[in-house]
Design a protein around this motif. Structure first.
Motif, PDB file in Angstrom:
ATOM      1  N   THR A  65      18.770  87.767  62.581  1.00 55.46           N
ATOM      2  CA  THR A  65      18.395  86.360  62.426  1.00 55.46           C
ATOM      3  C   THR A  65      19.508  85.408  62.831  1.00 55.46           C
ATOM      4  OG1 THR A  65      19.202  86.322  60.141  1.00 55.46           O
ATOM      5  CG2 THR A  65      16.905  86.979  60.500  1.00 55.46           C
ATOM      6  N   LEU A  66      20.693  85.948  63.025  1.00 59.03           N
ATOM      7  CA  LEU A  66      21.899  85.170  63.267  1.00 59.03           C
ATOM      8  C   LEU A  66      22.203  84.206  62.127  1.00 59.03           C
ATOM      9  CD1 LEU A  66      22.136  84.415  67.090  1.00 59.03           C
ATOM     10  CD2 LEU A  66      23.345  86.090  65.720  1.00 59.03           C
ATOM     11  N   ALA A  67      21.665  84.504  60.963  1.00 57.67           N
ATOM     12  CA  ALA A  67      22.042  83.734  59.784  1.00 57.67           C
ATOM     13  C   ALA A  67      23.462  84.119  59.387  1.00 57.67           C
ATOM     14  CB  ALA A  67      21.088  84.023  58.634  1.00 57.67           C
ATOM     15  N   GLU A  68      24.292  83.109  59.114  1.00 63.83           N
ATOM     16  CA  GLU A  68      25.671  83.387  58.727  1.00 63.83           C
ATOM     17  C   GLU A  68      25.702  83.747  57.245  1.00 63.83           C
ATOM     18  OE1 GLU A  68      30.131  81.406  59.129  1.00 63.83           O
ATOM     19  OE2 GLU A  68      28.408  80.506  60.116  1.00 63.83           O
ATOM     20  N   VAL A  69      26.267  84.923  56.929  1.00 64.91           N
ATOM     21  CA  VAL A  69      26.262  85.401  55.545  1.00 64.91           C
ATOM     22  C   VAL A  69      27.623  85.260  54.875  1.00 64.91           C
ATOM     23  CG1 VAL A  69      24.340  86.976  55.901  1.00 64.91           C
ATOM     24  CG2 VAL A  69      26.670  87.774  56.333  1.00 64.91           C
ATOM     25  N   TRP A  70      28.690  85.077  55.692  1.00 62.21           N
ATOM     26  CA  TRP A  70      30.013  84.941  55.073  1.00 62.21           C
ATOM     27  C   TRP A  70      30.973  84.365  56.094  1.00 62.21           C
ATOM     28  CZ3 TRP A  70      34.600  88.195  55.851  1.00 62.21           C
ATOM     29  CH2 TRP A  70      35.651  87.871  54.977  1.00 62.21           C
ATOM     30  N   THR A  71      31.899  83.546  55.644  1.00 59.43           N
ATOM     31  CA  THR A  71      32.933  83.009  56.513  1.00 59.43           C
ATOM     32  C   THR A  71      34.221  82.894  55.721  1.00 59.43           C
ATOM     33  OG1 THR A  71      33.527  81.197  57.997  1.00 59.43           O
ATOM     34  CG2 THR A  71      32.418  80.600  55.969  1.00 59.43           C
ATOM     35  N   THR A  72      35.340  83.004  56.443  1.00 57.42           N
ATOM     36  CA  THR A  72      36.640  82.856  55.803  1.00 57.42           C
ATOM     37  C   THR A  72      37.635  82.430  56.872  1.00 57.42           C
ATOM     38  OG1 THR A  72      38.285  83.897  54.361  1.00 57.42           O
ATOM     39  CG2 THR A  72      37.443  85.214  56.189  1.00 57.42           C
ATOM     40  N   SER A  73      38.842  82.116  56.437  1.00 63.92           N
ATOM     41  CA  SER A  73      39.920  81.772  57.347  1.00 63.92           C
ATOM     42  C   SER A  73      41.068  82.743  57.112  1.00 63.92           C
ATOM     43  CB  SER A  73      40.382  80.330  57.119  1.00 63.92           C
ATOM     44  OG  SER A  73      41.379  79.964  58.039  1.00 63.92           O
TER      45      SER A  73
END
Length: 847
Positions: free
Chosen positions: A258-266
């Protein structure tokens, strides 16, 4: 994304499994007693966090002792004894290698070059398995991923063309994913799924997922996603530079369905654990953090103890990570934080037994850690420039999970197997060819290019290292001495003094203009100083250049000189060197067939200058009343008898024939499109008219409908028309006839016709010569191993071949791989039994 190309490759490759395989746990090699069990056997959720592990960490005495013992000697470790096989990379290595990749499983290596080629090489033998030019112009860039025999390639070229290709090189199929071509720009990234059935593309506008079977795009998310892409298992990961915080990047995890973003960080750096793909290792300041995927939950945290860390690399099994700065690397067991320091530079890949470390000089050393035993195989130091050409070169390295190392320094590519066996691929294969010229007796060929200037004759090859030869290359036959208008080295081989370097010559090299401003007739040794010219070359400034052309029979010379604001073409007759006329710098001109006059077109006007006799008449044939338009005249051609001129006045759609005696128009026709070339038949009864898309053969003086050839590209002699190579040949009646020479493809390099007898192709870095009487063909190649070593190779269509490399027991002839078809099938090594030392002599025999 502002990261080194090497880091991009390694992060995309580390720990890759074979295409389509079920993730398995590799057997853990013998390790020191203090080492904890591999977390490849421990689920991520069961990893025990060891908060605050000190820089001293748990020791590994046996390994540490081995490292300390070898540290003083490793810097002097030379090359391991190698199996030296040299193969020709076809077109792949002309120009620097700009991208390397190792197929998951380590069976093949992909090499992409700035010349636009992608080549698959067998990692075990170094042999070329497939090669195709993806980008059709120079200075190409690539990003690619390979799983099994499937490759996805994002590419772009200097011309502005770009695209995404799916290449099944073993099956010989190529899919151009046209739906995304307009989305690809410099910095676009691609990655394949573990099974090779889907790909993800990150560009400035979109993140897309497509199928490799059809190229159909299934999902999309907007935004700039040109960072590093990886697809560890069920998740797609994009790393992007954080422009607001130096040395930080944003890590995004997507569900590819789905290309849904499930997690992000730096983070400062990140490494993906494969093949399970269930965790990610993040470098964040003083800590190494293990997080579960896809949600990013923290599972463990360790202190690495390094100042200013730069990169992390995780092992295939996911049980160890190496953190590196510029001078030191630390290997950490992710089960309990036990540390081992590895000196000598930054680590680029690690497994339980192998650590590859890059030193300051660019060399790569493999440290084999197995209890107290240590060994090293060295990839050579980086090359700062090409010693043969003084050019900057690339230094690319790729490593697969099994330990195969591929390195490129410039256009030389080397494969180092885990066993230490080296396979070296020839530097550049063939370098670019720029010009060819056949001698009048048909007994040889002159070739000029990036490698220099050379003469191919029945007796062999005369080779120089002159690098300036371009379009004016000729050979002074029969001495086989090399001449060029802009090549000092070749010229000085002929010179009687420093100022007698050829500036321009005729095709047979009889008439020469030398750089001291003198005109020479070599047949009679007559030398005339051209009026006002004592130095023709001017290499000292950027705004200074010059060329020259010589009239038939040597009656006159035109010098086209440019000095800053003074742009002019000077006309000198050669009986006494007097200047007899001037022309604007951009004026189009032509000589009479016998050299009696020169006609030039400028601003829709046609003028003529006499070149023989005491009086040099200069007069206007046609004076247009239209506006000054320097681009209006696009073609100009004298009739065979010198009595008429064909030209294109006005908007270039009209072809007019005028009398040389008084400028009166005797005939005209309209072709409905801009004319780019004109050619008379020998009898003067026909004109071949070239427009952008066709060639028309018209009957001069009549209203007979023209014969038209739809020409995808070509010249007035050779053209690709409706996928057939057409030769527009003067017949015995003096008119034109059209001869079919075989199949061709739009955009394909076309041959040059030489004296109605031979066709000469510049085929990338090779030259092909075909005799029209019997259809026999010879391929000429100059193969480079390094700056001081080159081999000349020729082979025909029947598999016979010749080389000037002697075969001895001590130095056998290298195993050259012949130029094969594109991406389908394997290339064929040359058969030693088919060597023919008389191959050149037989082909270039006088007829």
């Amino acid at each position: 994304m502002a990261r080194s190309h090497l880091s991009l490759v390694v992060l995309a490759l580390v720990g890759c499994g074979s295409a389509g395989e079920t993730p398995t746990t590799s057997a853990t090699p013998s390790t020191p007693p203090t080492a904890a069990p591999s977390t490849a056997e421990t689920p991520a959720a069961q990893i025990t966090p060891t908060q605050g592990t000190t820089a001293e960490g748990a020791a590994q005495p046996a390994v540490a002792a081995a490292v300390a013992q070898a540290a003083g000697d490793i810097g002097h470790a030379g090359w391991a004894e190698r199996e030296r096989r040299t193969f020709v990379l076809q077109g792949a290595a002309r120009g620097n290698a700009v991208f390397l990749d190792v197929a998951r499983g380590g069976t093949h290596v992909a090499v992409a070059s700035e010349s636009g080629f992608v080549t698959m090489v067998d990692a075990a033998t170094g042999e070329v398995r497939a090669s195709e030019r993806i980008a059709r112009s120079s200075n190409a860039w690539f990003d690619l991923d390979v799983v099994g025999d499937v490759a996805v390639i994002a590419w772009g070229a200097e011309s502005g063309d770009a695209g995404v290709d799916v290449w099944r090189w073993r099956a010989g199929t190529r899919l151009d994913v046209k739906a995304v071509n307009e989305l690809v720009d410099v910095g676009s990234r691609v990655a394949l799924s573990p099974r090779g059935d889907r790909f993800v593309l990150g560009s400035a506008d979109d993140l897309r997922v497509g199928t490799t079977n059809s190229g159909r795009l299934t999902t999309r998310v907007e935004g700039d996603h040109r960072g590093t892409l990886s697809w560890p298992h069920a998740n797609a990961i994009v790393e992007e530079v954080d422009d607001d915080v130096p040395n930080r990047m944003d890590v995004h995890v997507f569900d590819p369905r789905t290309l849904a973003e499930v997690w992000t960080t730096s983070a400062e750096d990140v490494a993906v654990v494969r093949p399970a793909g269930d965790r990610i290792v993040v470098l964040d300041g003083p800590s190494v953090i293990v997080r579960a995927l896809p949600g990013g939950e923290e599972r463990a945290r360790f202190a690495h103890g390094l100042s200013d860390p730069k990169t992390i690399v995780v092992s295939r099994e996911g049980d160890r990570v190496v953190v590196s700065n510029e001078t030191m690397s630390v290997m950490i067991l992710l089960a309990d934080g036990a540390r081992t320091e590895i000196p000598m530079g930054r680590a680029r890949w690690v497994s339980p037994r192998n650590v590859l470390v890059e030193a300051d000089d660019g060399s790569i050393r493999r440290w084999v850690l197995d209890r107290a035993r240590l060994g090293a195989h060295v990839v050579p130091p980086r090359v700062e420039g090409d010693p043969d050409y003084g050019e900057e070169v690339s230094n690319e390295v790729a490593i697969d999970a099994a330990g195969t190392v591929v390195s490129a320094r410039g256009s030389r590519v080397e494969i180092v197997e885990p066993s230490g066996t080296h396979h070296e691929l020839a530097e550049g294969g063939e370098h670019s060819v720029w010009s060819t010229s056949l001698d009048p007796a048909r007994t040889g060929l002159a070739i000029g290019g990036r490698f220099g200037v050379q003469s191919w004759r029945g007796s062999g090859v005369v080779d120089t290292h002159c690098r300036g030869a371009t379009s004016s290359l000729v050979v002074a036959w029969p001495e086989a001495r090399l001449v060029s208008d802009d090549c000092d080295l070749a010229g000085r081989e002929l010179a009687r003094g420093e100022r007698h370097v050829p500036f321009a010559t005729t095709e047979d090299a009889r008439f020469v203009v030398e750089e001291d401003g003198s005109f020479v007739d070599r047949a009679t040794s007559r030398r005339v100083q051209l009026e006002g010219q004592d130095e023709l070359h001017c290499y000292g400034g950027d705004d200074c250049s010059g060329t020259a052309s010589i009239a038939p029979a040597g009656t006159a010379v035109v010098l086209q000189l440019y000095y800053g604001e003074d742009d002019v073409q000077l006309v000198h007759e050669t009986a006494n060197g007097r200047r007899v006329g001037t022309m604007p710098y951009e004026a189009m001109y032509t000589f009479a067939p016998d050299g009696a006059w020169l006609a030039y077109a400028w601003a829709r006007s046609l003028r003529l200058i006499g070149l023989v006799g005491e009086t040099h008449e200069a007069r206007t044939l046609v004076e247009s009343s239209g506006a000054d338009d320097t681009l209006a005249v696009t073609a100009l051609a004298p009739s065979p008898d010198g009595r008429s001129l064909a030209w294109t006045p006005g908007n270039g759609h009209r072809v007019s024939v005028v009398s040389v005696s008084d400028g009166h128009e005797t005939w005209h026709t309209s072709v409905g499109a801009p004319v780019v070339g004109l050619r008379w038949s020998p009898s003067g009864s026909q004109l071949a008219v070239r427009t952008e898309h066709e060639i028309r053969i018209v009957e001069v003086g009549t209203d007979t409908p023209p014969r038209s050839l739809r020409a995808a590209h070509g010249s007035l002699e050779i053209a690709c028309s409706e996928r057939v190579l057409r030769w527009i040949r003067p017949s015995s009646t003096g008119a034109f006839e059209v001869i079919d020479l075989g199949a061709c493809a739009p955009g394909q390099t076309l041959p040059r016709l030489v004296a109605d007898e031979q066709l000469v192709w510049i085929d990338e870095g090779m030259v092909r010569v075909r005799r029209l009487d019997d259809g026999s063909e010879l391929v000429l190649r100059t193969l480079h191993e390094d700056a001081a070593r080159r081999h000349h190779l020729a082979h025909d269509s029947e598999g016979h071949w010749w080389t000037d490399e002697p075969a001895t027991d001590a130095a056998p002839v290298p195993t050259w791989v012949r130029h094969g078809d594109g991406h389908g099938g394997e290339t064929t090594p040359l058969d030693p039994a088919m060597r023919r030392d008389d191959l050149l002599a037989r082909f270039f025999a006088a007829r």
